[in-house]
Enzyme design. Sequence first.
Site, PDB file in Angstrom:
ATOM      1  N   LYS A 118       0.850  -1.187   0.000  1.00 41.77           N
ATOM      2  CA  LYS A 118       0.000   0.000   0.000  1.00 41.77           C
ATOM      3  C   LYS A 118       0.887   1.238   0.000  1.00 41.77           C
ATOM      4  O   LYS A 118       1.927   1.265   0.678  1.00 41.77           O
ATOM      5  CB  LYS A 118      -0.878  -0.046   1.256  1.00 41.77           C
ATOM      6  CG  LYS A 118      -1.916   1.038   1.402  1.00 41.77           C
ATOM      7  CD  LYS A 118      -2.722   0.760   2.672  1.00 41.77           C
ATOM      8  CE  LYS A 118      -3.879   1.715   2.863  1.00 41.77           C
ATOM      9  NZ  LYS A 118      -4.683   1.331   4.060  1.00 41.77           N
ATOM     10  N   SER A 147      -9.294   0.971   3.337  1.00 43.99           N
ATOM     11  CA  SER A 147      -8.537   1.821   2.443  1.00 43.99           C
ATOM     12  C   SER A 147      -7.460   1.090   1.636  1.00 43.99           C
ATOM     13  O   SER A 147      -6.857   1.658   0.731  1.00 43.99           O
ATOM     14  CB  SER A 147      -7.874   2.942   3.246  1.00 43.99           C
ATOM     15  OG  SER A 147      -7.013   2.417   4.254  1.00 43.99           O
ATOM     16  N   SER A 167      -9.438  -1.768   7.337  1.00 43.79           N
ATOM     17  CA  SER A 167      -8.921  -1.489   5.992  1.00 43.79           C
ATOM     18  C   SER A 167      -8.062  -2.577   5.389  1.00 43.79           C
ATOM     19  O   SER A 167      -7.637  -2.465   4.235  1.00 43.79           O
ATOM     20  CB  SER A 167      -8.147  -0.167   5.995  1.00 43.79           C
ATOM     21  OG  SER A 167      -9.027   0.914   6.167  1.00 43.79           O
TER      22      SER A 167
END
Length: 543
Positions: A81, A156, A180
């Site tokens: 990420k 996310s 997330s």
Amino acid sequence: MSKSLADSTIQELAPLLQSKTVSPVELTEAVLARMEETEGRLNAYITRLEDEAMADAREAEREIVNGGYKGPLHGIPFAVKDLYYTKGIRTTAGSKIYRDFVPDYDATTVARLKDAGAILVGKNNTHEFASGGTNENEHFGPARNPWNPDRIPGGSSGGSAACVAASSAIFSLGTDTGGSIRMPASLCGIVGMKATYGRVSRRGVFPLSWSLDHAGPLAKSVWDTAQVLSVIAGQDPLDAASSDHPVPDYAAALNSGVSRPLEGMKIGYCEAYFFQNLDPEVERLVKQAIAVLADLGAEIREVKIPMLEQMVQVHSLISAAEMLTFHNANVTSRSEDYGTNILPRLLMAKEISAQAYLETQRLRQQYQAVWSELYREIDLLAVPSTGIPAFPIGAETIHLNGKDVNPRDIGIIGRTAPGNFNGYPSISVPCGYTDAGLPVGLQIQGVPFDESLVFQAAHAYEQATLWFSKQVPAVLQDDFPGKSPDTRQEMGASVSPVHKSIDSIMDVLTELSSQLAAEIEPASCFKPKTVNKETKQVTSISL
């Protein structure tokens, strides 16, 4: 799209790499080819590292050929990420503000993976500053769900989940503040693990909310996820919240072939909050999954956990207040550079007083006693990972149980925040597909620092059902259309709410304070608890 080495798991690939049957160069080429094939449809990456990855693959090949095999992750392509610092490679946090930020060191977790011989292929798309559950990013475009690219992948860590599901990386790292890792894993049909608070270092990871933030892996199977966690977990003196609790070999403890592998295990489920206002297909699939756990030998018990819905609202206040501390200077000087998904949340957070924040943390301390008492009666908790399947990108409302609702409202999509509030380990594992072909996840939570038991149950369920290998995401099917249209313009109204309002949260705090004062002795400090399996005695573990 033809079957590729990229579609394999770590468990399948590691022995092939070790025996030199497959080379890291061959595998990395396959992953990069899949990235090229799918990125126009998915937008799972912000930064792609093809040249760097191939150079690292050639080095890994030399090491293995010369007898320097490092272990199961040696030569395995992975992504992270784009909150994780990567030395010499831009790290944007999905934002305009840090679009050109280039760190001078690797996050601890990234460094550990590189030391294990893993090959970084790119930085994944994320909701701006990890501040939402949809991955509708106004600066880099939305990441898309491989099962239906018109729908969200969750967030996310949506780009991380999407790339693993599409096999443009073998595994990825995400972060989890309210779900997330687990929510996008559920919506994309893969496995995501949020370990115990303090188990995995967050040094070199952009923060959202330091007392709720967790770092962890997303992968294609439970075994793969366990293997990655074994490498990235462990004490880091540069992360103040890092624990020195010993890290076992999680993957080595996973056994197949036992007819009733969960025999004697007590698994709870809670109707309140977790099963309220669910999409009917999600409810059906998760309850079928719990029935499978019973077939595998577990004793299923219904449990009651008081005040969960109110605690989720308290969680949102903590997250907003802590987020503002990182962003306060930029909100003042560069507010125009924030997206509409995040700026209203930051401005509302300015209304949270120090007294309100401290009161929420005090209540959080006291509420730990509720979880400690619960795990005297059960070993694990099994509940949905999300309340609904993936919904269309940019949708302002969806139809749920006879009503039109905002899918971004608290209590609609997420069923994961309690695991951040208490810091306990929890995993999402695929448990089936809706009639529209969208994945659904089962969430299993355990006690602090006993990720092994969580993995054991998840692995037993996975092996009994093999959902992760039964279907192919739509984006990988030969008849799937080409590049999806850009939808950056669609997202103007898609603002993730902080909470209903500051006033309503204060009302909740007052209510909770009186209830907890009547029912629970105040805890001396916020420390995750662990349970002695023989005596069911609960003890504190300092972080």
